[in-house]
Design an enzyme around this catalytic site. Structure first.
Site, PDB file in Angstrom:
ATOM      1  N   ARG A 165       0.829  -1.219   0.000  1.00 49.23           N
ATOM      2  CA  ARG A 165       0.000   0.000   0.000  1.00 49.23           C
ATOM      3  C   ARG A 165       0.864   1.270   0.000  1.00 49.23           C
ATOM      4  O   ARG A 165       0.504   2.274   0.594  1.00 49.23           O
ATOM      5  CB  ARG A 165      -0.957   0.051   1.206  1.00 49.23           C
ATOM      6  CG  ARG A 165      -1.856  -1.126   1.353  1.00 49.23           C
ATOM      7  CD  ARG A 165      -2.894  -1.231   0.233  1.00 49.23           C
ATOM      8  NE  ARG A 165      -3.618  -2.449   0.407  1.00 49.23           N
ATOM      9  CZ  ARG A 165      -3.238  -3.641  -0.088  1.00 49.23           C
ATOM     10  NH1 ARG A 165      -2.169  -3.719  -0.863  1.00 49.23           N
ATOM     11  NH2 ARG A 165      -3.921  -4.716   0.140  1.00 49.23           N
ATOM     12  N   SER A 239     -10.410  -1.628   4.741  1.00 46.00           N
ATOM     13  CA  SER A 239      -9.514  -1.948   5.873  1.00 46.00           C
ATOM     14  C   SER A 239      -8.995  -0.650   6.463  1.00 46.00           C
ATOM     15  O   SER A 239      -8.346   0.125   5.751  1.00 46.00           O
ATOM     16  CB  SER A 239      -8.326  -2.775   5.397  1.00 46.00           C
ATOM     17  OG  SER A 239      -8.786  -3.920   4.727  1.00 46.00           O
ATOM     18  N   GLU A 334      -4.279   2.326   7.448  1.00 47.81           N
ATOM     19  CA  GLU A 334      -4.127   2.324   5.985  1.00 47.81           C
ATOM     20  C   GLU A 334      -4.838   3.572   5.459  1.00 47.81           C
ATOM     21  O   GLU A 334      -4.415   4.190   4.495  1.00 47.81           O
ATOM     22  CB  GLU A 334      -4.763   1.051   5.411  1.00 47.81           C
ATOM     23  CG  GLU A 334      -4.618   0.958   3.910  1.00 47.81           C
ATOM     24  CD  GLU A 334      -5.200  -0.342   3.321  1.00 47.81           C
ATOM     25  OE1 GLU A 334      -5.049  -1.406   3.947  1.00 47.81           O
ATOM     26  OE2 GLU A 334      -5.810  -0.259   2.247  1.00 47.81           O
TER      27      GLU A 334
END
Ligand SMILES: Cc1cc2nc3c(=O)[nH]c(=O)nc-3n(C[C@H](O)[C@H](O)[C@H](O)COP(=O)(O)OP(=O)(O)OC[C@H]3O[C@@H](n4cnc5c(N)ncnc54)[C@H](O)[C@@H]3O)c2cc1C
Length: 338
Positions: A165, A239, A334
């Protein structure tokens, strides 16, 4: 093109947080962006944020500056060779529409990344990933406007410094690059990735022994619809936390204490399933003001209807503290907190 003052961003973030910005600039032609940036580039007080689909953002307050929102559309095949098809999509394209379009055009590889919310521009920033695939496996080149020089530049896959990510656009080029388009290098022949148990189960249940890329896309969509909240129904950013990565020594200590710990290997390190850690703290369904931990997916924080950004932020702090107390592991968001 749209230029608005004192603009409500509730419809522009999937958490559905009621935040405003001073100025909202949406463009559907890159030339409009270039003119806008030319006007403001040298203004020292010019504060901006690039907002794609707002599906990985948590607004905790109004944004005192300009939101730049790419709405550029267009996808085309740029080049073909023996094995590969190179397809380019403009930054404002909806990611999942692009995946659908590539499969329809017999350009394969992105199936496992089906149904991820957001835009093509952000796919490169975030190096999106799911079901055993990541965008970085397929990104060939990223075209962007460099705000320091005002030039259009191109970044190769290697130069994007992709990680979990992560990419250069979140670090060295943070706030300095507006992605204009991304070229994906896809395959002419299907390369079916059915490593995830959920995918395999779907194929068995539906008696599909020799799946096509379209079958895999259908499987992923069905699985995600079953497991994840629909953005049109429940506010979330997917998430909320990254899966924490720990070294072998920490992992072995944790494994001795918690033999059932869920993990994946990541080179010499171990990636712990953050959802499992949160679940073990008994937090599934836990509510804090208008925010809650999803009752089935502990990794997802949701807006139960009227959450403020701070409700979600405070809930995330509670979750982090509980996980840290129980496992000694730090969770990092995230989602991008503004
Ligand atoms: C229900 C749900 C499920 C999800 N599942 C997944 C999943 O399986 N895998 C996964 O990886 N993610 C997942 N996500 C997170 C999210 O979909 C991705 O992070 C997505 O890439 C965000 O795209 P966006 O356009 O909404 O970007 P935004 O959230 O608007 O922005 C994300 C970042 O990209 C930057 N950015 C956006 N566009 C540009 C541009 N043109 N130029 C420069 N910077 C830009 C922004 O400034 C910001 O830093 C999920 C989210 C939700 C709500």
């Amino acid at each position: 093109m749209k230029l608005e003052q004192d603009y409500c961003l509730q419809k522009y973030n999937t958490f559905g947080i009621n935040a405003k910005c001073n100025t909202f600039f949406e463009y559907d032609k890159d030339a409009e962006l270039f003119d806008f940036i030319r006007l403001h580039r040298n203004d020292k007080d010019f504060k901006f944020f690039i907002l794609g689909g707002g599906s990985n953002i948590l607004f905790t307050k109004d944004f005192e500056g300009t939101i730049i929102h790419p709405a550029t559309k267009g996808k085309n095949i740029v080049y073909e060779n023996g094995d590969n098809i190179f397809v380019e999509a403009q930054a404002g394209e909806i990611w999942d529409e692009f995946v659908d379009w590539s499969i329809a055009n017999k350009a394969y590889g992105l199936e496992n990344l089906s149904y991820i919310p957001g835009t093509v521009g952000a796919s490169a920033v975030q190096n999106i990933g799911a079901y055993g695939a990541e965008a970085r496996q397929f990104i060939h080149r990223v075209k962007f406007l460099h705000l320091d020089s005002g030039d259009i530049q191109y970044m190769s896959n290697e130069a994007c410094c992709f990680g979990y990510r992560e990419s250069i656009f979140k670090h060295l080029l943070k706030g300095k690059a507006i992605i204009l388009s991304v070229v994906y290098k896809l395959s002419k022949s299907p390369n079916i990735n059915r490593t995830y148990a959920d995918v395999e189960n779907y194929l068995t249940e539906n008696s599909i022994s020799n799946p096509s890329p379209a079958d895999i896309r259908n499987a992923i969509i069905a699985i995600r619809r079953k497991k994840l909240p629909e953005v049109s129904e429940t506010g979330s950013a997917g998430s909320f936390f990254k899966n924490p990565v720990v070294n072998a020594e920490t992992f072995n200590t944790l494994k001795t204490k918690f033999p059932d710990i869920k993990y994946f290997t990541a080179g010499n390190d171990y990636k712990l399933a953050a959802g499992w850690l949160i679940d073990q703290c008994g937090l599934k369904g836990f509510q804090h003001n208008g925010a809650a931990v999803h009752k089935n997916q502990a990794l997802i924080l949701i807006n139960t209807g009227n959450a403020t950004g701070n409700d979600v932020l405070e809930l995330s702090e509670i979750v982090r503290e509980k996980v840290s107390d129980k496992f000694g592991v730090e969770l990092n968001p995230e989602a991008i907190i503004i």
